[in-house]
Design a protein around this motif. Sequence first.
Motif, PDB file in Angstrom:
ATOM      1  N   LEU A   1      -4.826 -10.706  -7.028  1.00  0.00           N
ATOM      2  CA  LEU A   1      -5.739  -9.567  -7.083  1.00  0.00           C
ATOM      3  C   LEU A   1      -6.438  -9.354  -5.747  1.00  0.00           C
ATOM      4  CD1 LEU A   1      -7.177  -7.388  -8.799  1.00  0.00           C
ATOM      5  CD2 LEU A   1      -8.874  -9.136  -9.384  1.00  0.00           C
ATOM      6  N   ALA A   2      -6.751 -10.436  -5.046  1.00  0.00           N
ATOM      7  CA  ALA A   2      -7.431 -10.327  -3.758  1.00  0.00           C
ATOM      8  C   ALA A   2      -6.612  -9.521  -2.758  1.00  0.00           C
ATOM      9  CB  ALA A   2      -7.717 -11.720  -3.205  1.00  0.00           C
ATOM     10  N   GLY A   3      -5.293  -9.509  -2.927  1.00  0.00           N
ATOM     11  CA  GLY A   3      -4.431  -8.746  -2.032  1.00  0.00           C
ATOM     12  C   GLY A   3      -4.222  -7.306  -2.449  1.00  0.00           C
ATOM     13  N   TRP A   4      -4.833  -6.909  -3.572  1.00  0.00           N
ATOM     14  CA  TRP A   4      -4.620  -5.536  -4.042  1.00  0.00           C
ATOM     15  C   TRP A   4      -5.294  -4.515  -3.123  1.00  0.00           C
ATOM     16  CZ3 TRP A   4      -1.657  -3.608  -8.003  1.00  0.00           C
ATOM     17  CH2 TRP A   4      -1.802  -2.246  -8.254  1.00  0.00           C
ATOM     18  N   VAL A   5      -6.513  -4.825  -2.711  1.00  0.00           N
ATOM     19  CA  VAL A   5      -7.217  -3.899  -1.818  1.00  0.00           C
ATOM     20  C   VAL A   5      -6.547  -3.912  -0.459  1.00  0.00           C
ATOM     21  CG1 VAL A   5      -9.422  -3.321  -0.757  1.00  0.00           C
ATOM     22  CG2 VAL A   5      -9.372  -4.348  -3.037  1.00  0.00           C
ATOM     23  N   SER A   6      -6.151  -2.754   0.010  1.00  0.00           N
ATOM     24  CA  SER A   6      -5.457  -2.678   1.299  1.00  0.00           C
ATOM     25  C   SER A   6      -5.839  -1.388   2.006  1.00  0.00           C
ATOM     26  CB  SER A   6      -3.934  -2.733   1.095  1.00  0.00           C
ATOM     27  OG  SER A   6      -3.493  -1.656   0.281  1.00  0.00           O
ATOM     28  N   LYS A   7      -5.521  -1.319   3.271  1.00  0.00           N
ATOM     29  CA  LYS A   7      -5.751  -0.096   4.022  1.00  0.00           C
ATOM     30  C   LYS A   7      -4.846   1.015   3.482  1.00  0.00           C
ATOM     31  CE  LYS A   7      -6.979  -2.358   8.403  1.00  0.00           C
ATOM     32  NZ  LYS A   7      -6.603  -2.511   9.830  1.00  0.00           N
ATOM     33  N   PRO A   8      -5.242   2.281   3.637  1.00  0.00           N
ATOM     34  CA  PRO A   8      -4.352   3.374   3.257  1.00  0.00           C
ATOM     35  C   PRO A   8      -2.995   3.201   3.924  1.00  0.00           C
ATOM     36  CG  PRO A   8      -6.523   4.231   3.806  1.00  0.00           C
ATOM     37  CD  PRO A   8      -6.531   2.769   4.166  1.00  0.00           C
ATOM     38  N   SER A   9      -1.931   3.422   3.156  1.00  0.00           N
ATOM     39  CA  SER A   9      -0.576   3.236   3.691  1.00  0.00           C
ATOM     40  C   SER A   9       0.236   4.508   3.479  1.00  0.00           C
ATOM     41  CB  SER A   9       0.113   2.040   3.024  1.00  0.00           C
ATOM     42  OG  SER A   9       0.175   2.215   1.628  1.00  0.00           O
ATOM     43  N   MET A  10       1.350   4.587   4.159  1.00  0.00           N
ATOM     44  CA  MET A  10       2.204   5.765   4.098  1.00  0.00           C
ATOM     45  C   MET A  10       3.385   5.549   3.159  1.00  0.00           C
ATOM     46  SD  MET A  10       1.157   8.325   5.961  1.00  0.00           S
ATOM     47  CE  MET A  10      -0.009   8.640   7.302  1.00  0.00           C
ATOM     48  N   LEU A  11       3.691   6.574   2.386  1.00  0.00           N
ATOM     49  CA  LEU A  11       4.928   6.642   1.620  1.00  0.00           C
ATOM     50  C   LEU A  11       5.710   7.843   2.133  1.00  0.00           C
ATOM     51  CD1 LEU A  11       3.806   6.082  -2.104  1.00  0.00           C
ATOM     52  CD2 LEU A  11       4.848   4.422  -0.556  1.00  0.00           C
ATOM     53  N   PHE A  12       7.010   7.728   2.109  1.00  0.00           N
ATOM     54  CA  PHE A  12       7.861   8.819   2.596  1.00  0.00           C
ATOM     55  C   PHE A  12       8.760   9.302   1.464  1.00  0.00           C
ATOM     56  CE2 PHE A  12       6.593   6.363   6.241  1.00  0.00           C
ATOM     57  CZ  PHE A  12       6.259   7.335   7.176  1.00  0.00           C
ATOM     58  N   GLY A  13       8.644  10.587   1.148  1.00  0.00           N
ATOM     59  CA  GLY A  13       9.441  11.179   0.091  1.00  0.00           C
ATOM     60  C   GLY A  13      10.311  12.306   0.611  1.00  0.00           C
ATOM     61  N   LYS A  14      10.928  13.016  -0.310  1.00  0.00           N
ATOM     62  CA  LYS A  14      11.803  14.130   0.073  1.00  0.00           C
ATOM     63  C   LYS A  14      11.023  15.250   0.757  1.00  0.00           C
ATOM     64  CE  LYS A  14      13.360  14.344  -4.167  1.00  0.00           C
ATOM     65  NZ  LYS A  14      14.090  14.728  -5.420  1.00  0.00           N
ATOM     66  N   THR A  15       9.743  15.380   0.391  1.00  0.00           N
ATOM     67  CA  THR A  15       8.947  16.468   0.958  1.00  0.00           C
ATOM     68  C   THR A  15       8.081  16.022   2.135  1.00  0.00           C
ATOM     69  OG1 THR A  15       7.123  16.092  -0.597  1.00  0.00           O
ATOM     70  CG2 THR A  15       8.876  17.603  -1.290  1.00  0.00           C
TER      71      THR A  15
END
Length: 371
Positions: free
Chosen positions: A319-333
Amino acid sequence: MDIDEAITRTQDRLAEEGGTMADLLGHLRNRISGVLIGDREWQRVLECARRLPITMAALPFGFELPLHERRPEADFGVSLASGTRAGAWFEKLARGDESNETARAVVRLFRDMESEGSPLREIVGRKLMLEYDIGSARGNGHAQPGIFLRPGERPIVGGDQLHDVGTVVDALVSCVGWEMSDAQRKSLEMVYRAQPVDTRMDSFGVFPSRSRAIRLAVMGFGSQQEICSFLQDSGWPGRISAVESVIARFRERANIVRSGANIDVEENGVGPALGLTLIVKQRYTKDARYWLDGLTDWDPFLDALGHEDLVVADKLRALAGWVSKPSMLFGKTGRYVLLRGIHHIKLVISGNRLRKAKAYVFMVLSGEVPG
């Protein structure tokens, strides 16, 4: 661009990425520890997510994680709002399948929110939350979800807003086809009258597949004495000394800035179980950064939780690793920003002792990515 416009544009993009929430969650599996949600349990989450539109990811969604259970199970929660793509999906489902009680309940709430001069909308806006019992259902994975409303537009504080309390509760009860007894209404009034003026009614909930209770979350207690006085005055039947013991243990280990109580107003009075929420970071619903945690904000509380024998140590580390910096996902759009964090952790007291510890974690996607 305001937040509602950003959500609308994100939903429009997500609609081109897939059909259901399961399509999205399939891409997020590697970001979720198997210690928190195991592979078999993940399949049950996906089974539920296949019945929900992918556009729901533009509003917060997440998991209820039982830190006291060795089994890596989870319940699943989502948000939606009337006048959005996700809302339209539920309206279409209600028209096409009259036996779908969840869709019918959602549409009833939407109609209440959207009626001219709606008092409900003035209090809660257009949003609601659904909580699906998956891990906790133990074989009844198709049970109706819990339905929650939050007074985000006109906060309900202690004092003279009993009429607002009735407006929200009546909407919830009627949407699932219940009627409240006179005794239950009297108990509800007693709980509100006991609420201190500097606290707020954070959420109201019903669980159609459980007992006919109204779940109330009262937040913002500034001291141990204040929350214990509230419990005593509201008619909570548990032993106050058990609550004092739990709060005192955590205050010794972490800086608790506020606390909250989750209680059930049952048909014959306040129920015996108490959900205790100890806050290490004050949150304000209207704050634009409401969903953003600092990476170490939760560390003191997680450390304090680690001293409790009922908590599974491996789960706490994950659980301690759940909080993270905003990250990028890449999709079709194109690109999306993924936010995730811990919303709150609830300690459940029943039988006059601490029995459960549950973490409520969230994710939310935004298609509005800065250039």
